[in-house]
Design a protein around this motif. Structure first.
Motif, PDB file in Angstrom:
ATOM      1  N   PHE A 123       0.828  -1.199   0.000  1.00 28.86           N
ATOM      2  CA  PHE A 123       0.000   0.000   0.000  1.00 28.86           C
ATOM      3  C   PHE A 123       0.868   1.258   0.000  1.00 28.86           C
ATOM      4  O   PHE A 123       0.641   2.175  -0.797  1.00 28.86           O
ATOM      5  CB  PHE A 123      -0.944   0.018   1.202  1.00 28.86           C
ATOM      6  N   THR A 145       2.722   1.735  -3.436  1.00 26.60           N
ATOM      7  CA  THR A 145       1.951   1.855  -4.677  1.00 26.60           C
ATOM      8  C   THR A 145       0.785   2.833  -4.594  1.00 26.60           C
ATOM      9  O   THR A 145       0.301   3.283  -5.623  1.00 26.60           O
ATOM     10  CB  THR A 145       1.402   0.484  -5.131  1.00 26.60           C
ATOM     11  N   ARG A 146       0.330   3.177  -3.378  1.00 24.97           N
ATOM     12  CA  ARG A 146      -0.860   4.016  -3.263  1.00 24.97           C
ATOM     13  C   ARG A 146      -0.688   5.260  -2.401  1.00 24.97           C
ATOM     14  O   ARG A 146      -1.594   6.079  -2.330  1.00 24.97           O
ATOM     15  CB  ARG A 146      -2.016   3.200  -2.692  1.00 24.97           C
TER      16      ARG A 146
END
Length: 159
Positions: A20, A23-24
């Motif tokens: 997470f 990538t986010r």
């Protein structure tokens, strides 16, 4: 929905957290597994679970005496809007070891309304706060080990 808030490091789904954050999360650029592990080891962890699956994460960086900084807060997208984030932040604020704190800070680019609902406000005296960006420290020539050496005294002649 049954929600379990835990501080147990052994329960963390480190692979999910790292995925997470890398990538986010716009704020976690450059995070890798070793850096994440060090961050976890030096923080109070708040994690949210539903049916033994981790669905949220937050870190509190603190001296446990006067100051805390809330960091890396996230809830997996499928679980947003169910009170998971609020439960994690309330658990952090209510943690027995953090009751003597004078100041609990955070930085948020896009969730300021969420944090306002939990009692956070803009800095009252923002002009007093300062920061040192890592690139500024490097350009100033600060290197470890650091020592301060005074220049040798020069002899002054008196006329």
């Amino acid at each position: 929905m049954q929600l379990d808030i835990s501080h147990d490091l052994a329960r963390l789904d480190r692979a999910m957290i790292l995925d997470f954050l890398t990538t986010r999360a716009h704020w976690a650029a450059g995070m890798d597994a070793a850096l994440l592990e060090r961050a976890i080891r030096h923080s109070l962890i708040i994690a949210a679970y539903h049916q033994h699956r981790q669905i949220g994460f937050a870190r509190v960086i603190t001296d446990y005496a006067s100051f805390a900084y809330l960091s890396d807060v996230f809830v997996l997208p499928d679980w947003r809007g169910h009170g998971v984030g609020q439960a994690m932040i309330r658990a952090a604020i209510a943690h027995p070891q953090l009751q003597q704190l004078r100041r609990f800070l955070l930085v948020s680019r896009d969730a300021r309304g969420f944090y306002r609902q939990l009692g956070f406000t803009p800095l009252q005296h923002g002009e007093r706060y300062m920061e040192l960006q890592r690139d500024a420290a490097a350009s100033a020539g600060w290197h470890w080990p650091f020592s301060r050496r005074s220049r040798p005294a020069t002899a002054q002649t008196v006329a």
